[in-house]
Design a protein around this motif. Structure first.
Motif, mmCIF file in Angstrom:
data_model
loop_
_atom_site.group_PDB
_atom_site.id
_atom_site.type_symbol
_atom_site.label_atom_id
_atom_site.label_comp_id
_atom_site.label_asym_id
_atom_site.label_seq_id
_atom_site.Cartn_x
_atom_site.Cartn_y
_atom_site.Cartn_z
ATOM 1 N N CYS A 46 0.865 -1.186 0.000
ATOM 2 C CA CYS A 46 0.000 0.000 0.000
ATOM 3 C C CYS A 46 0.901 1.236 0.000
ATOM 4 O O CYS A 46 2.105 1.136 0.221
ATOM 5 N N THR A 47 0.293 2.386 -0.232
ATOM 6 C CA THR A 47 1.079 3.612 -0.316
ATOM 7 C C THR A 47 0.241 4.801 0.143
ATOM 8 O O THR A 47 -0.949 4.644 0.450
ATOM 9 N N ASP A 48 0.870 5.961 0.185
ATOM 10 C CA ASP A 48 0.124 7.177 0.488
ATOM 11 C C ASP A 48 -0.860 7.399 -0.674
ATOM 12 O O ASP A 48 -0.431 7.541 -1.825
ATOM 13 N N ALA A 53 -7.745 11.516 -4.672
ATOM 14 C CA ALA A 53 -8.590 10.418 -4.164
ATOM 15 C C ALA A 53 -8.925 10.651 -2.692
ATOM 16 O O ALA A 53 -10.048 10.387 -2.253
ATOM 17 N N LYS A 54 -7.958 11.191 -1.931
ATOM 18 C CA LYS A 54 -8.219 11.479 -0.513
ATOM 19 C C LYS A 54 -9.303 12.547 -0.376
ATOM 20 O O LYS A 54 -10.197 12.448 0.457
ATOM 21 N N GLN A 55 -9.199 13.564 -1.234
ATOM 22 C CA GLN A 55 -10.178 14.665 -1.208
ATOM 23 C C GLN A 55 -11.589 14.115 -1.496
ATOM 24 O O GLN A 55 -12.548 14.428 -0.802
ATOM 25 N N ILE A 56 -11.695 13.287 -2.524
ATOM 26 C CA ILE A 56 -13.004 12.726 -2.897
ATOM 27 C C ILE A 56 -13.517 11.799 -1.799
ATOM 28 O O ILE A 56 -14.696 11.826 -1.431
ATOM 29 N N TYR A 57 -12.635 10.994 -1.255
ATOM 30 C CA TYR A 57 -13.011 10.039 -0.202
ATOM 31 C C TYR A 57 -13.611 10.783 0.997
ATOM 32 O O TYR A 57 -14.679 10.429 1.501
ATOM 33 N N ARG A 58 -12.910 11.848 1.426
ATOM 34 C CA ARG A 58 -13.378 12.638 2.579
ATOM 35 C C ARG A 58 -14.753 13.241 2.295
ATOM 36 O O ARG A 58 -15.643 13.255 3.124
ATOM 37 N N LYS A 59 -14.936 13.713 1.058
ATOM 38 C CA LYS A 59 -16.184 14.406 0.693
ATOM 39 C C LYS A 59 -17.395 13.473 0.742
ATOM 40 O O LYS A 59 -18.496 13.899 1.080
ATOM 41 N N TYR A 60 -17.179 12.189 0.417
ATOM 42 C CA TYR A 60 -18.330 11.294 0.281
ATOM 43 C C TYR A 60 -18.362 10.196 1.339
ATOM 44 O O TYR A 60 -18.877 9.103 1.098
ATOM 45 N N THR A 236 -8.835 -10.752 -8.923
ATOM 46 C CA THR A 236 -8.725 -9.770 -7.839
ATOM 47 C C THR A 236 -7.782 -8.669 -8.300
ATOM 48 O O THR A 236 -6.688 -8.959 -8.796
ATOM 49 N N ILE A 237 -8.202 -7.427 -8.148
ATOM 50 C CA ILE A 237 -7.342 -6.278 -8.502
ATOM 51 C C ILE A 237 -7.589 -5.200 -7.453
ATOM 52 O O ILE A 237 -8.725 -4.756 -7.277
ATOM 53 N N ASP A 238 -6.539 -4.811 -6.748
ATOM 54 C CA ASP A 238 -6.744 -3.909 -5.608
ATOM 55 C C ASP A 238 -6.371 -2.458 -5.892
ATOM 56 O O ASP A 238 -5.184 -2.108 -5.958
ATOM 57 N N PRO A 239 -7.358 -1.583 -5.953
ATOM 58 C CA PRO A 239 -7.041 -0.157 -6.091
ATOM 59 C C PRO A 239 -6.228 0.388 -4.909
ATOM 60 O O PRO A 239 -5.476 1.340 -5.077
ATOM 61 N N HIS A 240 -6.351 -0.225 -3.705
ATOM 62 C CA HIS A 240 -5.590 0.359 -2.576
ATOM 63 C C HIS A 240 -4.129 -0.115 -2.532
ATOM 64 O O HIS A 240 -3.412 0.203 -1.586
ATOM 65 N N LYS A 241 -3.706 -0.811 -3.560
ATOM 66 C CA LYS A 241 -2.275 -1.131 -3.663
ATOM 67 C C LYS A 241 -1.694 -0.193 -4.741
ATOM 68 O O LYS A 241 -1.601 1.001 -4.514
ATOM 69 N N MET A 242 -1.364 -0.724 -5.930
ATOM 70 C CA MET A 242 -0.762 0.145 -6.958
ATOM 71 C C MET A 242 -1.786 1.079 -7.614
ATOM 72 O O MET A 242 -1.435 1.886 -8.471
ATOM 73 N N GLY A 243 -3.045 0.969 -7.206
ATOM 74 C CA GLY A 243 -4.071 1.862 -7.770
ATOM 75 C C GLY A 243 -4.121 3.224 -7.084
ATOM 76 O O GLY A 243 -4.910 4.079 -7.487
ATOM 77 N N LEU A 244 -3.327 3.394 -6.006
ATOM 78 C CA LEU A 244 -3.188 4.681 -5.304
ATOM 79 C C LEU A 244 -4.466 5.167 -4.616
ATOM 80 O O LEU A 244 -4.615 6.368 -4.349
#
Ligand SMILES: Cc1ncc(COP(=O)(O)O)c(C=O)c1O
Length: 398
Positions: A46-48, A53-60, A236-244
């Protein structure tokens, strides 16, 4: 290295505390955690997350995909996200969901395989390099896990996999980007075997799903692993890994809707009337799916390819640096941004401990170290790591 905190909290206060006091206490308490920005995390897949994406996540944050009748627009965005990921993996018709991570995605895949086989038990064939989430999945689903050996290239031994097939086999699993070395199993051959025996094939590309699709355009050797291969039933494909994307964001994609319906459950009490749900979780983050949707749209194929290009470029710098140090070498030439390091005559456990003392977070896999070069890793971090590795080896050899 992060320091210890002074005291622990075990009870909620009778009277609530001011927000500022709590924030200060959290700052103090959380100092012990590693941070991606320090560059010292070389062990995580995982990474920062990307700032957008953080901005959108917080908003919704209030969106709940467990209740699509309340959040139909979020549910539609989840469908669109699945289709975009499906297109990335050569199947825009894919169905599935944005789930909590690779573990949940792998559990759902085996759950579907078992139900499609109309059995309440059975066997699943995986390579010994498969992620431990398959042990969890089989334990939960009353399935027997059959682990087969690897070939000399650390890939699943296809002959051993075929030999392991019995009348009880409900699924074969191939890994496209192994946790330990980032190796891709021979998925084309596995697809042929699975089709010939009419067995469900799941591909765990939790890590590789956001790397492998870009290899060709970046000038690296492309590898077959996705829905282009007719035997592949789910990925399986994880956005929270190399998908940032922010955690939690995993992805389970099925070749078609019939497969995802194999795990569908009726939910009787939602405001929109009876509905079907095909995930393990009930209440689940809509913010995750919306953030992945937004990031796919923002970075686009070119943006993601650039992320992979940077990570692979740094990976090769790391490999060259390791090969310049006397007595250490890579376990295998990396396929992606995961590097195994063997330490020759020096005890690998001691090297691991000394690196930890110098603040490096890396992984130890029995007889080698594993380094994952993620988007938060910079050239200066790789340089510092190599310098420390050299010093540690010199000291241990004295
Ligand atoms: C190949 C692979 N599959 C599945 C997982 C599990 O993913 P998660 O930790 O998101 O549940 C991992 C985790 O590193 C992995 O490397």
């Amino acid at each position: 290295m992060p320091s210890e905190t002074a005291h622990t909290t075990s009870r909620m206060p009778k009277q609530g505390l001011p927000q500022n006091t709590i924030i200060q206490e959290l700052e103090a308490k959380l100092q012990r955690d590693f941070t991606y920005s320090s560059g010292k995390i070389l062990c995580s897949m995982c990474t920062d997350p990307h700032s957008f994406a953080k901005q959108i996540y917080r908003k919704y944050l209030e969106k709940n995909l467990g209740d699509p009748s309340l959040f139909p627009a979020s549910a539609e965005l989840e469908h669109e996200t699945v289709r975009m990921l499906g297109a990335l993996l050569s199947n825009p018709q894919a169905s599935g969901g944005i789930v909590s991570g690779g573990t949940e995605a792998n559990i759902i895949a085996l759950w579907a395989a078992r139900n499609l086989d109309k059995k309440m038990c059975g066997e699943v064939i995986v390579p010994v390099s498969a992620h431990y989430s398959f042990d969890k999945a089989c334990d939960l689903l009353n399935l027997k896990l059959i682990k087969v050996k690897l070939n000399r290239c650390f890939q699943m031994d296809v002959k051993a996999a075929e030999k392991a097939i019995t009348s009880e086999t409900v699924a074969i699993v191939g890994v496209a980007g192994s946790t330990c070395l980032g190796v891709v199993d021979p998925i084309r051959e596995l697809s042929e075997i699975a089709s010939a025996h009419n067995i469900y094939l799941h591909v765990d590309a939790a890590f590789g799903g956001f790397v492998l699709p870009f290899l060709r355009e970046l000038g690296y050797e492309p590898l077959d692993f996705d829905f282009r291969l007719p035997g592949v039933c789910s990925i399986t494909i994880d956005p929270h890994k190399m998908g940032l994307a922010p955690i939690p964001a995993g992805g389970i994609l099925f070749r078609d809707e019939k497969m995802s319906e194999a795990v569908s459950m009726k939910v009787p009490y939602l405001s929109g009337g009876e509905m079907n749900q095909s995930t393990l979780l009930g209440t689940r983050s809509g913010a995750s799916a919306v953030a992945v949707w937004a990031l796919l749209m923002h970075l686009g194929r070119v943006g993601y390819a650039a992320v992979v290009e940077r990570c692979l470029g740094l990976t090769w710098k790391l490999v060259e640096g390791i090969q310049r140090i006397d007595g250490v070498d890579v376990v295998v030439e990396p396929t992606m941004n995961v590097v195994g390091v063997k330490t020759g005559t020096v005890d690998v456990g001691l090297v691991f401990q000394e690196l930890r003392k110098r603040g490096w977070a890396i992984s130890l896999f029995v007889d080698y170290l594993r380094i994952v070069v993620m988007p938060h890793t910079k050239s200066s971090h790789v340089k510092r790591f190599l310098e420390d590795l050299q010093i540690i080896l010199d000291n241990l050899r004295k």
